[in-house]
Motif scaffolding. Structure first.
Motif, PDB file in Angstrom:
ATOM      1  N   VAL A 337      13.513  27.271  14.903  1.00 12.39           N
ATOM      2  CA  VAL A 337      13.695  28.721  14.855  1.00 12.39           C
ATOM      3  C   VAL A 337      13.127  29.329  16.127  1.00 12.39           C
ATOM      4  O   VAL A 337      11.931  29.244  16.397  1.00 12.39           O
ATOM      5  CB  VAL A 337      13.016  29.331  13.620  1.00 12.39           C
ATOM      6  CG1 VAL A 337      13.207  30.841  13.599  1.00 12.39           C
ATOM      7  CG2 VAL A 337      13.569  28.698  12.345  1.00 12.39           C
ATOM      8  N   GLN A 338      13.993  29.955  16.908  1.00 10.66           N
ATOM      9  CA  GLN A 338      13.591  30.522  18.190  1.00 10.66           C
ATOM     10  C   GLN A 338      13.105  31.961  18.054  1.00 10.66           C
ATOM     11  O   GLN A 338      12.148  32.371  18.698  1.00 10.66           O
ATOM     12  CB  GLN A 338      14.769  30.474  19.165  1.00 10.66           C
ATOM     13  CG  GLN A 338      14.432  30.859  20.595  1.00 10.66           C
ATOM     14  CD  GLN A 338      13.618  29.793  21.292  1.00 10.66           C
ATOM     15  OE1 GLN A 338      13.759  28.614  20.982  1.00 10.66           O
ATOM     16  NE2 GLN A 338      12.769  30.185  22.216  1.00 10.66           N
ATOM     17  N   SER A 339      13.790  32.745  17.217  1.00 10.26           N
ATOM     18  CA  SER A 339      13.435  34.158  17.116  1.00 10.26           C
ATOM     19  C   SER A 339      13.913  34.721  15.785  1.00 10.26           C
ATOM     20  O   SER A 339      14.877  34.226  15.194  1.00 10.26           O
ATOM     21  CB  SER A 339      14.055  34.947  18.279  1.00 10.26           C
ATOM     22  OG  SER A 339      13.578  36.271  18.312  1.00 10.26           O
ATOM     23  N   LEU A 340      13.218  35.783  15.330  1.00 11.18           N
ATOM     24  CA  LEU A 340      13.531  36.441  14.062  1.00 11.18           C
ATOM     25  C   LEU A 340      13.627  37.951  14.263  1.00 11.18           C
ATOM     26  O   LEU A 340      12.893  38.514  15.077  1.00 11.18           O
ATOM     27  CB  LEU A 340      12.432  36.157  13.016  1.00 11.18           C
ATOM     28  CG  LEU A 340      12.142  34.698  12.650  1.00 11.18           C
ATOM     29  CD1 LEU A 340      10.822  34.615  11.875  1.00 11.18           C
ATOM     30  CD2 LEU A 340      13.274  34.133  11.817  1.00 11.18           C
ATOM     31  N   ALA A 341      14.514  38.595  13.514  1.00 13.21           N
ATOM     32  CA  ALA A 341      14.596  40.054  13.522  1.00 13.21           C
ATOM     33  C   ALA A 341      15.059  40.513  12.148  1.00 13.21           C
ATOM     34  O   ALA A 341      16.058  40.015  11.620  1.00 13.21           O
ATOM     35  CB  ALA A 341      15.559  40.552  14.603  1.00 13.21           C
ATOM     36  N   TRP A 342      14.318  41.454  11.566  1.00  9.63           N
ATOM     37  CA  TRP A 342      14.631  41.967  10.230  1.00  9.63           C
ATOM     38  C   TRP A 342      15.282  43.330  10.369  1.00  9.63           C
ATOM     39  O   TRP A 342      14.756  44.230  11.021  1.00  9.63           O
ATOM     40  CB  TRP A 342      13.348  42.082   9.410  1.00  9.63           C
ATOM     41  CG  TRP A 342      13.542  41.983   7.918  1.00  9.63           C
ATOM     42  CD1 TRP A 342      14.594  42.425   7.196  1.00  9.63           C
ATOM     43  CD2 TRP A 342      12.635  41.384   6.976  1.00  9.63           C
ATOM     44  NE1 TRP A 342      14.425  42.149   5.862  1.00  9.63           N
ATOM     45  CE2 TRP A 342      13.233  41.512   5.699  1.00  9.63           C
ATOM     46  CE3 TRP A 342      11.398  40.774   7.094  1.00  9.63           C
ATOM     47  CZ2 TRP A 342      12.612  41.039   4.539  1.00  9.63           C
ATOM     48  CZ3 TRP A 342      10.778  40.311   5.948  1.00  9.63           C
ATOM     49  CH2 TRP A 342      11.371  40.437   4.675  1.00  9.63           C
ATOM     50  N   ASP A 343      16.439  43.480   9.740  1.00  3.80           N
ATOM     51  CA  ASP A 343      17.175  44.735   9.740  1.00  3.80           C
ATOM     52  C   ASP A 343      16.282  45.857   9.198  1.00  3.80           C
ATOM     53  O   ASP A 343      15.648  45.688   8.158  1.00  3.80           O
ATOM     54  CB  ASP A 343      18.417  44.553   8.858  1.00  3.80           C
ATOM     55  CG  ASP A 343      19.227  45.815   8.688  1.00  3.80           C
ATOM     56  OD1 ASP A 343      19.019  46.757   9.464  1.00  3.80           O
ATOM     57  OD2 ASP A 343      20.071  45.851   7.778  1.00  3.80           O
TER      58      ASP A 343
END
Length: 393
Positions: A337-343
């Motif tokens: 997992v490189q990156s995460l973003a939550w709406d």
């Protein structure tokens, strides 16, 4: 547990996901597929040969940029879409790319693009004018972020300082004066590679991977308070929870900290295999999702004012490699997992999976309700003394 096996097969070659309509993702192969959008995204083309880069010392922030092979159009394919707006938080930019950084405004159809020559262009759907921001101290731009609840303030992380630009959105000027920028600097605090505004916009946090102290800036007063803890090296990434109660601070080593912003105390979370690769907060600030370098899972922590901080983290999603059969043959998706973003609405979680020599990078969009339910289940199991994961205080 959530996994890639629950996903439909990836799109065939030449197709990309454009936007969401009626709870379904719509794909297409060209910009002509934007008939459902409220405004036409601008055509952005920045030929690298027309941009003259500044000389970059060995201690510059080049290492902050991640290798990525997508074109700018591919990264902005959902520029004004219902779901893909928040995907821009996922991507780093390769060190030889013409684009250095990208920042959406949180409240309006406006974004800023930092280019190879360290100039910044601002595009607005309601104006044909695209101002260009330049400053003698604007070198090695590594991050940008718009100030919340404000239409004009843009913070820029540079090699030797922070710049806070104040650009009137109604101005017709294409080259705002350097006097429109506040210069914020502190001895030893460079290069600045990560910044985060508090949700109210009253404070700005900056971090450097070679400085063990974070700086909490009162931008109006142009002064700062250093926050320093021993261990972990510098600070590589900062992220403020949407409710303003906590701040994530990742380090180059195998630990990260979560600060509470009332008394500015912190919890220290060690990781076994590697550093904290990425983290994101739920819209209410009660949950933190994070990934660890070298692992193919997503972890979660929960926070409560009643019970204090969590005691352990739970695995809520497995991103191990999964093979799909399609018209063009088998496609393998998955990995670190490189990156995460939550709406911001809380409905979707975007995950960028690191590519390998065999497989390219992929982005996945989870229904975050599944993540929350999985996390709640893990908490119930932990309450029954079942093992969760070895990340604990």
């Amino acid at each position: 547990m959530c996994s890639l096996a629950l996903f439909p097969p990836p799109l065939p070659s030449g197709q990309v996901t454009l936007y969401e309509a009626n709870n379904e993702l719509v794909s297409g192969g060209s910009p002509d597929c934007y008939e459902k959008q409220h405004w036409e995204p601008p055509s952005l083309n920045f030929p690298r040969e027309t941009l003259k880069p500044h000389s970059r010392p060995e201690s510059s922030s080049k290492a902050a940029f991640l290798d990525h092979k997508d074109t700018l159009w591919m990264r902005s394919a959902g520029a004004c879409c219902l779901i893909l707006v928040f995907f821009f938080n996922l991507y780093g930019f390769r060190s030889d790319s013409a684009v250095r950084s990208f920042a959406w405004h949180p409240h309006t159809d406006k974004f800023a693009v930092a280019l190879l020559d360290d100039s910044i262009k601002i595009y607005n759907s309601r104006s044909a004018t695209a101002p260009t921001l330049k400053h003698r101290l604007q070198r090695n731009v590594s991050a940008m972020q718009w100030k919340p609840l404000c239409a004009s303030a843009l913070a820029v992380a540079c090699h030797t300082c922070l710049l806070v630009w104040h650009v009137d959105p109604t101005s017709l000027s294409t080259r705002p004066s350097s006097g429109c920028a506040q210069v914020l600097s502190h001895p030893g605090h460079s290069p600045v590679t990560s910044i985060a505004w508090s949700p109210s916009g009253s404070l700005l946090v900056s971090a450097s991977p070679v400085d063990t102290a974070m700086m909490v800036w009162d931008v109006a007063a142009e002064n700062c308070v250093p926050l320093q803890r021993v261990g972990g090296g510098g600070v590589t990434n900062v992220s403020w929870s949407p409710d303003g109660s906590r701040l994530l601070a990742a380090t180059p080593s195998a630990l990260f900290r979560v600060w509470e912003t009332r008394m500015w105390t912190c919890e220290r979370w060690p990781c076994l295999k590697g550093r904290c690769q990425s983290g994101c907060w739920s819209p209410d600030g009660s949950r933190l999702l994070f990934s660890v370098q070298g692992e193919m899972v997503i972890y979660a922590l929960t926070f409560s004012d009643m019970t204090g901080g969590p005691k352990s983290a739970a695995v809520v999603a497995d991103l191990s490699e999964t093979t799909f059969s399609g018209t063009g043959g088998e496609i393998t998706v998955g990995g670190e997992v490189q990156s995460l973003a939550w709406d911001p609405s809380g409905e979707r979680l975007a995950v960028l999976l690191k590519g390998t020599e065999q497989y390219r990078s992929w982005s996945a969009s989870f229904n975050s309700v599944q993540i929350v339910l999985e996390f709640d289940h893990c908490q119930q199991q932990a309450a029954k003394n079942a093992p969760v994961v070895p990340y604990s205080l």
